[in-house]
Motif scaffolding. Sequence first.
Motif, PDB file in Angstrom:
ATOM      1  N   ASN A 143       0.860  -1.174   0.000  1.00 52.24           N
ATOM      2  CA  ASN A 143       0.000   0.000   0.000  1.00 52.24           C
ATOM      3  C   ASN A 143       0.895   1.221   0.000  1.00 52.24           C
ATOM      4  OD1 ASN A 143      -2.796  -0.936   0.199  1.00 52.24           O
ATOM      5  ND2 ASN A 143      -2.105  -1.862   2.112  1.00 52.24           N
ATOM      6  N   CYS A 144       0.364   2.351  -0.480  1.00 58.05           N
ATOM      7  CA  CYS A 144       1.116   3.593  -0.467  1.00 58.05           C
ATOM      8  C   CYS A 144       0.154   4.735  -0.185  1.00 58.05           C
ATOM      9  CB  CYS A 144       1.860   3.805  -1.777  1.00 58.05           C
ATOM     10  SG  CYS A 144       0.802   3.872  -3.233  1.00 58.05           S
ATOM     11  N   SER A 145       0.692   5.837   0.336  1.00 59.47           N
ATOM     12  CA  SER A 145      -0.160   6.998   0.604  1.00 59.47           C
ATOM     13  C   SER A 145       0.670   8.271   0.550  1.00 59.47           C
ATOM     14  CB  SER A 145      -0.833   6.883   1.973  1.00 59.47           C
ATOM     15  OG  SER A 145       0.122   7.007   3.010  1.00 59.47           O
ATOM     16  N   VAL A 146      -0.013   9.372   0.253  1.00 63.77           N
ATOM     17  CA  VAL A 146       0.559  10.715   0.323  1.00 63.77           C
ATOM     18  C   VAL A 146      -0.455  11.564   1.089  1.00 63.77           C
ATOM     19  CG1 VAL A 146      -0.318  11.361  -1.964  1.00 63.77           C
ATOM     20  CG2 VAL A 146       1.571  12.633  -0.976  1.00 63.77           C
ATOM     21  N   THR A 147       0.049  12.347   2.081  1.00 63.10           N
ATOM     22  CA  THR A 147      -0.823  13.137   2.948  1.00 63.10           C
ATOM     23  C   THR A 147      -0.351  14.587   2.978  1.00 63.10           C
ATOM     24  OG1 THR A 147      -1.235  11.201   4.341  1.00 63.10           O
ATOM     25  CG2 THR A 147      -1.779  13.351   5.280  1.00 63.10           C
ATOM     26  N   VAL A 148      -1.307  15.518   2.754  1.00 63.12           N
ATOM     27  CA  VAL A 148      -1.046  16.957   2.815  1.00 63.12           C
ATOM     28  C   VAL A 148      -2.228  17.610   3.540  1.00 63.12           C
ATOM     29  CG1 VAL A 148      -0.669  19.085   1.510  1.00 63.12           C
ATOM     30  CG2 VAL A 148       0.182  16.912   0.603  1.00 63.12           C
ATOM     31  N   ASP A 149      -1.930  18.397   4.587  1.00 61.80           N
ATOM     32  CA  ASP A 149      -2.967  19.163   5.313  1.00 61.80           C
ATOM     33  C   ASP A 149      -4.202  18.327   5.661  1.00 61.80           C
ATOM     34  OD1 ASP A 149      -1.434  21.456   5.362  1.00 61.80           O
ATOM     35  OD2 ASP A 149      -2.383  22.342   3.580  1.00 61.80           O
ATOM     36  N   GLY A 150      -4.003  17.145   6.198  1.00 64.31           N
ATOM     37  CA  GLY A 150      -5.110  16.298   6.623  1.00 64.31           C
ATOM     38  C   GLY A 150      -5.799  15.528   5.510  1.00 64.31           C
ATOM     39  N   GLU A 151      -5.438  15.757   4.255  1.00 64.80           N
ATOM     40  CA  GLU A 151      -5.995  15.006   3.113  1.00 64.80           C
ATOM     41  C   GLU A 151      -5.027  13.883   2.756  1.00 64.80           C
ATOM     42  OE1 GLU A 151      -8.890  15.285   1.386  1.00 64.80           O
ATOM     43  OE2 GLU A 151      -9.511  16.838   2.811  1.00 64.80           O
ATOM     44  N   THR A 152      -5.553  12.672   2.599  1.00 67.71           N
ATOM     45  CA  THR A 152      -4.719  11.516   2.269  1.00 67.71           C
ATOM     46  C   THR A 152      -5.289  10.797   1.052  1.00 67.71           C
ATOM     47  OG1 THR A 152      -4.079  11.194   4.570  1.00 67.71           O
ATOM     48  CG2 THR A 152      -3.792   9.316   3.102  1.00 67.71           C
ATOM     49  N   LYS A 153      -4.421  10.428   0.137  1.00 70.64           N
ATOM     50  CA  LYS A 153      -4.773   9.560  -0.988  1.00 70.64           C
ATOM     51  C   LYS A 153      -3.960   8.295  -0.838  1.00 70.64           C
ATOM     52  CE  LYS A 153      -7.598  12.135  -3.350  1.00 70.64           C
ATOM     53  NZ  LYS A 153      -8.914  11.822  -3.754  1.00 70.64           N
ATOM     54  N   LYS A 154      -4.619   7.147  -1.092  1.00 68.91           N
ATOM     55  CA  LYS A 154      -3.964   5.851  -0.938  1.00 68.91           C
ATOM     56  C   LYS A 154      -4.017   5.071  -2.237  1.00 68.91           C
ATOM     57  CE  LYS A 154      -5.108   5.317   3.942  1.00 68.91           C
ATOM     58  NZ  LYS A 154      -5.780   4.456   4.928  1.00 68.91           N
ATOM     59  N   GLY A 155      -3.076   4.154  -2.369  1.00 72.75           N
ATOM     60  CA  GLY A 155      -3.053   3.229  -3.493  1.00 72.75           C
ATOM     61  C   GLY A 155      -2.680   1.836  -3.009  1.00 72.75           C
ATOM     62  N   HIS A 156      -2.841   0.858  -3.888  1.00 73.82           N
ATOM     63  CA  HIS A 156      -2.543  -0.548  -3.558  1.00 73.82           C
ATOM     64  C   HIS A 156      -2.002  -1.255  -4.783  1.00 73.82           C
ATOM     65  CE1 HIS A 156      -3.760  -4.862  -3.212  1.00 73.82           C
ATOM     66  NE2 HIS A 156      -3.095  -4.711  -2.085  1.00 73.82           N
ATOM     67  N   ALA A 157      -1.072  -2.196  -4.586  1.00 74.42           N
ATOM     68  CA  ALA A 157      -0.571  -3.046  -5.674  1.00 74.42           C
ATOM     69  C   ALA A 157      -0.298  -4.431  -5.122  1.00 74.42           C
ATOM     70  CB  ALA A 157       0.709  -2.471  -6.275  1.00 74.42           C
ATOM     71  N   SER A 158      -0.606  -5.435  -5.937  1.00 70.30           N
ATOM     72  CA  SER A 158      -0.362  -6.821  -5.567  1.00 70.30           C
ATOM     73  C   SER A 158       0.041  -7.598  -6.803  1.00 70.30           C
ATOM     74  CB  SER A 158      -1.637  -7.419  -4.962  1.00 70.30           C
ATOM     75  OG  SER A 158      -1.423  -8.768  -4.596  1.00 70.30           O
ATOM     76  N   GLY A 159       1.072  -8.420  -6.694  1.00 71.85           N
ATOM     77  CA  GLY A 159       1.501  -9.255  -7.807  1.00 71.85           C
ATOM     78  C   GLY A 159       2.771  -8.746  -8.460  1.00 71.85           C
ATOM     79  N   ASP A 160       3.284  -9.545  -9.371  1.00 71.03           N
ATOM     80  CA  ASP A 160       4.572  -9.274 -10.015  1.00 71.03           C
ATOM     81  C   ASP A 160       4.598  -7.924 -10.731  1.00 71.03           C
ATOM     82  OD1 ASP A 160       5.260 -11.749  -9.152  1.00 71.03           O
ATOM     83  OD2 ASP A 160       5.180 -12.714 -11.109  1.00 71.03           O
ATOM     84  N   TYR A 161       5.547  -7.092 -10.359  1.00 69.07           N
ATOM     85  CA  TYR A 161       5.881  -5.839 -11.049  1.00 69.07           C
ATOM     86  C   TYR A 161       4.735  -4.829 -11.149  1.00 69.07           C
ATOM     87  CZ  TYR A 161      10.027  -8.495 -12.051  1.00 69.07           C
ATOM     88  OH  TYR A 161      11.161  -9.247 -11.912  1.00 69.07           O
ATOM     89  N   ASN A 162       3.712  -4.963 -10.344  1.00 67.19           N
ATOM     90  CA  ASN A 162       2.626  -3.986 -10.356  1.00 67.19           C
ATOM     91  C   ASN A 162       3.044  -2.730  -9.589  1.00 67.19           C
ATOM     92  OD1 ASN A 162       0.728  -5.281 -11.958  1.00 67.19           O
ATOM     93  ND2 ASN A 162       0.162  -6.628 -10.275  1.00 67.19           N
ATOM     94  N   ILE A 163       2.327  -1.634  -9.823  1.00 70.04           N
ATOM     95  CA  ILE A 163       2.709  -0.335  -9.276  1.00 70.04           C
ATOM     96  C   ILE A 163       1.610   0.219  -8.379  1.00 70.04           C
ATOM     97  CG2 ILE A 163       3.302   2.053  -9.841  1.00 70.04           C
ATOM     98  CD1 ILE A 163       4.367   0.973 -12.537  1.00 70.04           C
ATOM     99  N   CYS A 164       2.008   0.611  -7.174  1.00 67.02           N
ATOM    100  CA  CYS A 164       1.118   1.315  -6.249  1.00 67.02           C
ATOM    101  C   CYS A 164       1.322   2.802  -6.504  1.00 67.02           C
ATOM    102  CB  CYS A 164       1.502   0.962  -4.808  1.00 67.02           C
ATOM    103  SG  CYS A 164       0.452   1.746  -3.585  1.00 67.02           S
TER     104      CYS A 164
END
Length: 177
Positions: A143-164
């Motif tokens: 999983n990955c996330s970026v947070t600025v001023d209380g706002e957060t966006k998240k992503g997810h990746a599973s499996g070979d060479y996929n990108i979060c």
Amino acid sequence: MIPAAVLTLFIGVGIGAAGGSETEKTSADAKPQPTVTVTETAAAAKPAKDDAKPAPTVTVTKTVKPKADDKPADPPAEEADAPSGEVVFKVWGSAPSGVDINYGSDSDSRSGKGLPFEKTLKLDDEALWYQVNAQLMGGGDINCSVTVDGETKKGHASGDYNICSAQLNGDFLGGWG
């Protein structure tokens, strides 16, 4: 001459018929015979006591891929918020073969290593967006996330060479979303 040829023909037929035995079985009647294969392992020669050397050892390395059901947990809630004036980038989960991490803004690109990953940058009021990308290098679940001023966006990746991937965009009023 013709009588000799006919006589030779009858003699040949008679010999051929007499040569066959009634006890012979046809190939359809024949039962397959079992076969036995024996494999022998050669014994290793024993070295003389003066020339004794340790026996070679065998090392086995096992790579275990995470199961699809094993999803990484979210970071604790108290860690999810970024302090005012800062941007927090996070990547967490399982990446047995490694992960390639890139993060930053539209005008600042950086790279990172290792899990769990967390970096903080000062907020640039001129930035249009902040993003984090993490590519699996041969399997895993992240999983990955970026947070600025209380706002957060998240992503997810599973499996070979996929990108979060997670990205927060600035709006015209100075907010993030």
